[in-house]
Design an enzyme around this catalytic site. Sequence first.
Site, PDB file in Angstrom:
ATOM      1  N   TYR A   1      15.221  31.129   5.587  1.00 14.87           N
ATOM      2  CA  TYR A   1      14.035  31.851   6.058  1.00 14.87           C
ATOM      3  C   TYR A   1      14.038  31.995   7.587  1.00 14.87           C
ATOM      4  O   TYR A   1      14.402  31.069   8.308  1.00 14.87           O
ATOM      5  CB  TYR A   1      12.772  31.073   5.697  1.00 14.87           C
ATOM      6  CG  TYR A   1      12.396  31.103   4.235  1.00 14.87           C
ATOM      7  CD1 TYR A   1      12.099  32.299   3.586  1.00 14.87           C
ATOM      8  CD2 TYR A   1      12.297  29.914   3.518  1.00 14.87           C
ATOM      9  CE1 TYR A   1      11.727  32.311   2.246  1.00 14.87           C
ATOM     10  CE2 TYR A   1      11.920  29.920   2.179  1.00 14.87           C
ATOM     11  CZ  TYR A   1      11.640  31.132   1.550  1.00 14.87           C
ATOM     12  OH  TYR A   1      11.268  31.134   0.234  1.00 14.87           O
TER      13      TYR A   1
ATOM     14  N   ARG B   1     -10.856   0.699  14.775  1.00 17.66           N
ATOM     15  CA  ARG B   1     -10.818   1.424  13.505  1.00 17.66           C
ATOM     16  C   ARG B   1     -11.985   0.902  12.681  1.00 17.66           C
ATOM     17  O   ARG B   1     -13.051   1.480  12.716  1.00 17.66           O
ATOM     18  CB  ARG B   1      -9.454   1.150  12.859  1.00 17.66           C
ATOM     19  CG  ARG B   1      -8.960   2.188  11.916  1.00 17.66           C
ATOM     20  CD  ARG B   1      -7.467   2.117  11.648  1.00 17.66           C
ATOM     21  NE  ARG B   1      -7.002   0.860  11.093  1.00 17.66           N
ATOM     22  CZ  ARG B   1      -5.756   0.639  10.659  1.00 17.66           C
ATOM     23  NH1 ARG B   1      -4.865   1.617  10.718  1.00 17.66           N
ATOM     24  NH2 ARG B   1      -5.379  -0.521  10.175  1.00 17.66           N
TER      25      ARG B   1
ATOM     26  N   LYS C   1       0.843  -1.202   0.000  1.00 18.49           N
ATOM     27  CA  LYS C   1       0.000   0.000   0.000  1.00 18.49           C
ATOM     28  C   LYS C   1       0.879   1.253   0.000  1.00 18.49           C
ATOM     29  O   LYS C   1       2.072   1.185   0.299  1.00 18.49           O
ATOM     30  CB  LYS C   1      -0.896  -0.006   1.239  1.00 18.49           C
ATOM     31  CG  LYS C   1      -0.136   0.101   2.573  1.00 18.49           C
ATOM     32  CD  LYS C   1      -1.060  -0.116   3.771  1.00 18.49           C
ATOM     33  CE  LYS C   1      -0.285  -0.030   5.085  1.00 18.49           C
ATOM     34  NZ  LYS C   1      -1.122  -0.433   6.233  1.00 18.49           N
TER      35      LYS C   1
ATOM     36  N   MET D   1      11.041  24.970   0.716  1.00 14.37           N
ATOM     37  CA  MET D   1      10.197  24.076  -0.078  1.00 14.37           C
ATOM     38  C   MET D   1      11.049  23.201  -1.003  1.00 14.37           C
ATOM     39  O   MET D   1      10.782  22.011  -1.161  1.00 14.37           O
ATOM     40  CB  MET D   1       9.180  24.885  -0.901  1.00 14.37           C
ATOM     41  CG  MET D   1       8.193  23.994  -1.655  1.00 14.37           C
ATOM     42  SD  MET D   1       7.065  24.902  -2.722  1.00 14.37           S
ATOM     43  CE  MET D   1       5.939  25.611  -1.543  1.00 14.37           C
TER      44      MET D   1
END
Length: 386
Positions: A277, A140, A42, A325
Amino acid sequence: MTDLELALSRTWAEINLDDLAVNMRILRKTLTPSAKFLAVVKANAYGHGMIRCAKKLQECGVDWLAVATVPEGVELRKNGITLPVLCLGQADPGLASLMADYRITQAVGDSSNAKALSDYAQSAGKVISIHIKVDTGMSRTGFWWPSDPDSKDLTAREIFGVCNMPGLYAEGMFTHFAAADGDSDFTRLQLSRLLEARDYLREMGREFELVHAAASVGVLDYPAAHLDMGRFGLVLYGYASTETGNEESKLGLHPVMTVKSRITAVRTLPAGTTISYGRTYTLRRDSVIAVIPAGYADGVHRVLSNNYGVKIHGAACPVLGRVCMDMMMADVTALPSVKAGDVAVLLDGELAPIAAKNAGTIIHEIVCSPSARVPRVYIDGGKMSV
Ligand SMILES: *Cc1c(COP(=O)(O)O)cnc(C)c1O
């Protein structure tokens, strides 16, 4: 320029399929010989590339594959996978035709979902294979297995009813452990609940071909939970533990993924300069900084800003300032020979537990992190290809 050259020009994930095969053979030996080996592919095979991994695993002789969604199963079939495929996640009944047409065995955890699948199968004259999911404590999905005898009887009857719905073939019954890596009392309780559910159904005359419970850690730590099948996820990709990796393991698993980046620029900057940043890091001395073309859009968690080290020329180089990013910076002052074009290792078997710890997460999430922008480059039979 070839696709491979293009892939190796910025940031890529090397997926060593030979190591995947080695892990499969190691893990096969940990499993009760009569039990089936299910490989969980998966989520793009935990970030490793679902199709190439599935093909390799099929070639290596695993018995089953598992996905989380029906479209993942359809993709396997469209790429020539013939093994049985189990969809672990309960799916929208609107996808019933895909389950039937692509031979996807579907997990079913409640009667209304089962009824909808049955209605479709019956009207279309098809059969959908299902595995009954029993909720033994994960809370779940699944038929919740109760503690008082009357309710047990009711739940068993409900499951029995599902098994007899027209158009459904109830091949299996399974559960999933909530704390296999920490709480052995609870894990044993969950196993006993599954076995009790199986026995109730057996009393009613319903036997399942495949009863299964254990995922990676479950197989390694609870032989009693092997039953008819082990579901191997993270261990297959080379990590015995989702927190410590292989630090405490003698299995000898080979981590399959290595994320690499080609350094964009190497720059000498004076003491007092702030990096990236938000100016969260100030150089304490004249420094040499490698600019690495990978950022949070590639899957490098931003929380690793000032809190991680990548490997360059085999040495740990601290990440300086914020991860952007598309780029990040590392200190290579101690490595005078580093130049643009050299390779930085952002993630490997040694770094994965550190990345997980420093990002406050688990290795499962770390290996799933490289984004679609990061090409997967495969090593198979020692040969590299995209
Ligand atoms: C994802 C998943 C697995 C595999 O888990 P690992 O811890 O990676 O081995 C097994 N069973 C179910 C139901 C899952 O959802």
